[in-house]
Design a protein around this motif. Structure first.
Motif: not given
Length: 136
Positions: A56-66, A68-82
């Motif tokens: 879902n994150s990559l879908a949002a990223l692709k919708a924003s950028l058009g 995924l080729e412009r991705v230089k790097k994934i910098v950080k994730l923050q995960s919240f586990v219920n």
């Protein structure tokens, strides 16, 4: 891409960084998993939920950028586990997201991250993950 569940935007750009809002494990805008990890949700299900958050994150990223080729790097994730009260494997759950990003992006998918336990999440989701991405 899942529709926002509140008053926010999915992606915010600041310079060469994109800040992605937290994503839940949804498919066709419906939550696939619900409950606390370690009681109602198994470790394996939670890892799959983490991967779905990244899809879902990559879908949002692709919708924003058009694309995924412009991705230089994934910098950080923050995960919240219920998490159930005695569950202490948030890091293992989050590997479902981290491993998927490395499969998709190779070395560009390696990132810093935080994985924390929380007592509840929106809609009863077992996990929510936000991400910071550097673009060209």
């Amino acid at each position: 891409m899942a529709a926002p569940k509140g008053s926010y935007i999915p992606v915010q750009k600041a310079g060469h960084l994109l800040f992605l809002s937290g994503q839940l494990p949804t498919k066709n805008n419906a939550l696939i998993y619900t409950g606390h990890v370690g009681s109602e949700v198994s470790l394996e299900e939670a890892s799959q939920a983490a991967k779905l958050c990244m899809i879902n994150s990559l879908a949002a990223l692709k919708a924003s950028l058009g694309d995924l080729e412009r991705v230089k790097k994934i910098v950080k994730l923050q995960s919240f586990v219920n998490s159930a009260p005695d569950f202490t494997q948030q890091h293992v759950v989050t590997n479902g997201a981290s491993d998927f990003l490395q499969e998709v992006f190779g070395d560009k998918g390696r990132h810093a991250r935080t994985a924390v336990a929380v007592p509840e999440l929106p809609l009863g989701s077992p996990i929510e993950i936000e991400m910071i991405v550097e673009i060209d």
